[in-house]
Motif scaffolding. Sequence first.
Motif, PDB file in Angstrom:
ATOM      1  N   SER A  58       0.748  -1.174  -0.049  1.00  0.00           N
ATOM      2  CA  SER A  58      -0.043   0.012   0.139  1.00  0.00           C
ATOM      3  C   SER A  58       0.750   1.328  -0.008  1.00  0.00           C
ATOM      4  CB  SER A  58      -0.902  -0.070   1.252  1.00  0.00           C
ATOM      5  OG  SER A  58      -1.469   1.277   1.577  1.00  0.00           O
ATOM      6  N   ASN A  59       0.569   2.231  -0.843  1.00  0.00           N
ATOM      7  CA  ASN A  59       1.365   3.521  -0.800  1.00  0.00           C
ATOM      8  C   ASN A  59       0.778   4.355   0.261  1.00  0.00           C
ATOM      9  OD1 ASN A  59      -1.551   4.207  -2.004  1.00  0.00           O
ATOM     10  ND2 ASN A  59      -0.472   6.138  -2.847  1.00  0.00           N
ATOM     11  N   VAL A  60      -0.272   4.060   0.982  1.00  0.00           N
ATOM     12  CA  VAL A  60      -0.697   5.073   2.143  1.00  0.00           C
ATOM     13  C   VAL A  60      -0.162   4.526   3.337  1.00  0.00           C
ATOM     14  CG1 VAL A  60      -2.697   6.377   3.270  1.00  0.00           C
ATOM     15  CG2 VAL A  60      -2.682   5.606   0.832  1.00  0.00           C
ATOM     16  N   PHE A  61      -0.386   3.144   3.591  1.00  0.00           N
ATOM     17  CA  PHE A  61      -0.061   2.566   5.051  1.00  0.00           C
ATOM     18  C   PHE A  61       0.947   1.386   4.901  1.00  0.00           C
ATOM     19  CE2 PHE A  61      -4.454   4.167   4.704  1.00  0.00           C
ATOM     20  CZ  PHE A  61      -4.444   4.845   6.020  1.00  0.00           C
ATOM     21  N   GLY A  62       1.202   1.029   3.778  1.00  0.00           N
ATOM     22  CA  GLY A  62       2.675   0.158   3.569  1.00  0.00           C
ATOM     23  C   GLY A  62       2.232  -1.126   3.884  1.00  0.00           C
ATOM     24  N   ASP A  63       0.955  -1.663   3.891  1.00  0.00           N
ATOM     25  CA  ASP A  63       0.406  -3.058   3.957  1.00  0.00           C
ATOM     26  C   ASP A  63       1.220  -4.095   2.874  1.00  0.00           C
ATOM     27  OD1 ASP A  63      -1.338  -1.136   4.504  1.00  0.00           O
ATOM     28  OD2 ASP A  63      -2.391  -2.574   5.602  1.00  0.00           O
ATOM     29  N   ILE A  64       1.717  -5.325   3.111  1.00  0.00           N
ATOM     30  CA  ILE A  64       2.485  -6.015   2.111  1.00  0.00           C
ATOM     31  C   ILE A  64       1.324  -7.023   1.950  1.00  0.00           C
ATOM     32  CG2 ILE A  64       4.243  -7.389   1.370  1.00  0.00           C
ATOM     33  CD1 ILE A  64       6.087  -5.944   3.180  1.00  0.00           C
ATOM     34  N   LEU A  65       0.946  -7.128   0.756  1.00  0.00           N
ATOM     35  CA  LEU A  65      -0.058  -8.155   0.349  1.00  0.00           C
ATOM     36  C   LEU A  65       0.836  -9.542   0.074  1.00  0.00           C
ATOM     37  CD1 LEU A  65      -1.799  -5.851  -0.241  1.00  0.00           C
ATOM     38  CD2 LEU A  65      -3.001  -7.166  -1.791  1.00  0.00           C
ATOM     39  N   PRO A  66       0.210 -10.624   0.336  1.00  0.00           N
ATOM     40  CA  PRO A  66       0.937 -11.936   0.199  1.00  0.00           C
ATOM     41  C   PRO A  66       1.085 -12.484  -1.440  1.00  0.00           C
ATOM     42  CG  PRO A  66      -1.472 -12.315   0.660  1.00  0.00           C
ATOM     43  CD  PRO A  66      -1.291 -10.871   0.941  1.00  0.00           C
ATOM     44  N   ILE A  67       1.793 -11.649  -2.098  1.00  0.00           N
ATOM     45  CA  ILE A  67       2.031 -11.798  -3.625  1.00  0.00           C
ATOM     46  C   ILE A  67       2.394 -13.321  -4.051  1.00  0.00           C
ATOM     47  CG2 ILE A  67       3.411 -11.276  -5.795  1.00  0.00           C
ATOM     48  CD1 ILE A  67       1.125  -9.133  -4.594  1.00  0.00           C
ATOM     49  N   LYS A  68       3.220 -13.914  -3.077  1.00  0.00           N
ATOM     50  CA  LYS A  68       3.614 -15.319  -3.367  1.00  0.00           C
ATOM     51  C   LYS A  68       2.433 -16.011  -3.366  1.00  0.00           C
ATOM     52  CE  LYS A  68       8.509 -15.045  -2.019  1.00  0.00           C
ATOM     53  NZ  LYS A  68       8.531 -13.773  -1.161  1.00  0.00           N
ATOM     54  N   LYS A  69       1.655 -16.160  -2.228  1.00  0.00           N
ATOM     55  CA  LYS A  69       0.637 -16.945  -2.342  1.00  0.00           C
ATOM     56  C   LYS A  69      -0.523 -16.442  -3.470  1.00  0.00           C
ATOM     57  CE  LYS A  69       1.319 -17.857   2.495  1.00  0.00           C
ATOM     58  NZ  LYS A  69       0.843 -17.619   4.013  1.00  0.00           N
ATOM     59  N   LEU A  70      -0.655 -15.276  -3.943  1.00  0.00           N
ATOM     60  CA  LEU A  70      -1.750 -14.901  -4.665  1.00  0.00           C
ATOM     61  C   LEU A  70      -1.197 -15.205  -6.068  1.00  0.00           C
ATOM     62  CD1 LEU A  70      -2.657 -11.366  -3.428  1.00  0.00           C
ATOM     63  CD2 LEU A  70      -4.073 -13.381  -3.383  1.00  0.00           C
ATOM     64  N   GLY A  71      -0.068 -15.424  -6.332  1.00  0.00           N
ATOM     65  CA  GLY A  71       0.748 -16.007  -7.375  1.00  0.00           C
ATOM     66  C   GLY A  71       0.396 -17.498  -7.649  1.00  0.00           C
ATOM     67  N   LEU A  72       0.370 -18.252  -6.550  1.00  0.00           N
ATOM     68  CA  LEU A  72       0.014 -19.475  -6.472  1.00  0.00           C
ATOM     69  C   LEU A  72      -1.544 -19.886  -6.913  1.00  0.00           C
ATOM     70  CD1 LEU A  72       2.177 -20.983  -3.681  1.00  0.00           C
ATOM     71  CD2 LEU A  72       2.606 -21.422  -6.109  1.00  0.00           C
ATOM     72  N   LEU A  73      -2.304 -18.951  -6.158  1.00  0.00           N
ATOM     73  CA  LEU A  73      -3.817 -18.812  -6.562  1.00  0.00           C
ATOM     74  C   LEU A  73      -4.178 -18.461  -8.070  1.00  0.00           C
ATOM     75  CD1 LEU A  73      -6.729 -18.987  -5.450  1.00  0.00           C
ATOM     76  CD2 LEU A  73      -6.636 -16.402  -5.211  1.00  0.00           C
ATOM     77  N   ALA A  74      -3.294 -17.709  -8.762  1.00  0.00           N
ATOM     78  CA  ALA A  74      -3.583 -17.289 -10.043  1.00  0.00           C
ATOM     79  C   ALA A  74      -3.121 -18.532 -10.864  1.00  0.00           C
ATOM     80  CB  ALA A  74      -2.843 -16.083 -10.443  1.00  0.00           C
ATOM     81  N   LYS A  75      -2.015 -19.092 -10.556  1.00  0.00           N
ATOM     82  CA  LYS A  75      -1.581 -20.335 -11.241  1.00  0.00           C
ATOM     83  C   LYS A  75      -2.654 -21.553 -11.171  1.00  0.00           C
ATOM     84  CE  LYS A  75       2.478 -23.569 -11.626  1.00  0.00           C
ATOM     85  NZ  LYS A  75       3.759 -23.556 -11.115  1.00  0.00           N
ATOM     86  N   LYS A  76      -2.992 -21.600 -10.010  1.00  0.00           N
ATOM     87  CA  LYS A  76      -4.045 -22.499  -9.828  1.00  0.00           C
ATOM     88  C   LYS A  76      -5.153 -22.597 -10.699  1.00  0.00           C
ATOM     89  CE  LYS A  76      -7.445 -24.303  -6.388  1.00  0.00           C
ATOM     90  NZ  LYS A  76      -7.762 -24.314  -4.666  1.00  0.00           N
ATOM     91  N   TYR A  77      -5.788 -21.229 -11.018  1.00  0.00           N
ATOM     92  CA  TYR A  77      -6.997 -20.997 -11.989  1.00  0.00           C
ATOM     93  C   TYR A  77      -6.546 -20.609 -13.224  1.00  0.00           C
ATOM     94  CZ  TYR A  77      -9.955 -21.370  -7.909  1.00  0.00           C
ATOM     95  OH  TYR A  77     -10.514 -22.004  -6.632  1.00  0.00           O
ATOM     96  N   LYS A  78      -5.349 -20.530 -13.513  1.00  0.00           N
ATOM     97  CA  LYS A  78      -5.024 -20.258 -14.870  1.00  0.00           C
ATOM     98  C   LYS A  78      -5.083 -18.924 -15.254  1.00  0.00           C
ATOM     99  CE  LYS A  78      -4.398 -25.141 -16.076  1.00  0.00           C
ATOM    100  NZ  LYS A  78      -4.976 -26.302 -17.112  1.00  0.00           N
ATOM    101  N   ILE A  79      -5.190 -18.142 -14.489  1.00  0.00           N
ATOM    102  CA  ILE A  79      -5.284 -16.641 -14.825  1.00  0.00           C
ATOM    103  C   ILE A  79      -4.151 -15.841 -14.332  1.00  0.00           C
ATOM    104  CG2 ILE A  79      -7.826 -16.765 -14.468  1.00  0.00           C
ATOM    105  CD1 ILE A  79      -7.569 -15.665 -11.980  1.00  0.00           C
TER     106      ILE A  79
END
Length: 382
Positions: free
Chosen positions: A148-169
Motif C-alpha cells: 500500500s502506498n498509504v499505509f505500507g501493508d504488504i500483500l501475500p503476493i507469492k500466495k496470490l501468485g500460486l492462486l492465479a496459477k491454480k486457476y490459470k489466470i
Amino acid sequence: MIYLDNSATTYPKPQSVRDALYQSTISFGANPGRGGYRMSTETASQIYKVRENLAEMFGAESEENVIFTLNCTHALNMAIKGLVRKGGHAVTSCLEHNSVMRPLEKLSENGNFSYDTVRVSDDDEKTVRNFERKIRQNTSFIVCTYASNVFGDILPIKKLGLLAKKYKIPLIVDAAQAAGILDIDMKRDNISCLCMPGHKGLYGPAGTGVLLLSDDTHLDTIVEGGTGSESKSLIQPSFLPDRFECGTQNTAGIIALGKGIEFLKREKISSIHDRECFLIESLYGNFLKDKDVIVYNKFDRKKFVPILSFNFADRTGEETASLLSDYGIALRGGFHCNPMAHEHYGTLSTGTARVSVSAFNRKNDINYLINCINKIAKSKKV
C-alpha cells in the motif's frame, strides 16, 4: 529541507544517476534503433544493458520481456487494458491506488466488464481465501498492489501468485512501493505482469517506468505506432519489446535509470530495506508514546514496507503536513490518490500525513521530525 516523501519520488538521486542524465544527452543523444550510424547503435546498446539488468533483478525470463513506459500508471494501464476481454471480470484489493481503480472503473462503464474488490486481512491466508471466493469462470485476471502506498501493508503476493496459477489466470502486480525495496522474482512468484516506476525505489529519474511480462502473457496493444522495425508493414510488430514501445523513448531517463539499478546492486536492496525499517521503527516507537499523534498502521517490517501514516490528533493530513512544512519537512498530506485505502482504514474524512524514507535518510532526519512534532504539540497547549 528534510525530505520524507520518497513514496512519491525518491530524492535526492544518486550522483551517478544525475551524471548519467547529463552525459547521455552528449554521448547518447541519437534515437536508439532508428539508425545504423555509430551513435544510434551505441545508444541502443546502452538501453539494452538496462533491460538486461532489470530482467536479472526481477526474474524476467528474457530482457526482451522488459518494456519501458512513462511511469507505473502507464504500465498498469497497458497490462489491465491489454488483458481485458469483453464480458470479462477482474479481482482486486481494497487497498488499490487510483492507477488500478480508475482503469477498472472506466472499463466497467459499458457493462461489458466487471470487477470485485477484496478485503485485505492481517491474516495472509484469509486474504488469499477472500480473493479465491471472488474468482469466477469469466475472471480475466487478478490485479493488486504489492504494498500500500498509504499505509505500507504488504500483500501475500507469492500466495496470490500460486492462486492465479491454480486457476490459470494472469496476476498483475503494482510494485510502485515494492520495486527496489523488497525481493521480487517474477518466475518464483508467478507474476504475469510486473509494473513499476523508475523514479521511486529504483532511484531513476521521473518519466521512467517498466512493465515486465512473463513468457506466457500475451497483451493486446493500447498504443500503436513507429517502432523502428518492420517499417513497411502497417501492422504493429508481434515481437517484444517492439510491440509495446512506440515512438521515441526517454533515452536519457532510461540510461540514468540503469545507474539507479547499479546503485541498488552496489548498496544491496536488503541492506537499504533494513536501514529504512530501522528509521520507521524508531519513529513508530516515538509516536506510540505521544498522545498528540494518531498513528494508523502498527509497523512490523515483515508486514509493512517502510511507510508510516499519521496525523496530529485534531488535524487533517493536509494540515499536519502543512504545519511540518513550516519547519522545512517535506512529506505528503491528504489522500495519496487512494480513497480505497483510506476507506479501509477509516481515514476518508481526514486523510493522513505520510512519512516515507529512502537510502539517503538518516536517524538525524527522524530525530528532527520528532523534535518538530513535539514543538508543535507544545505550542498548541500554550
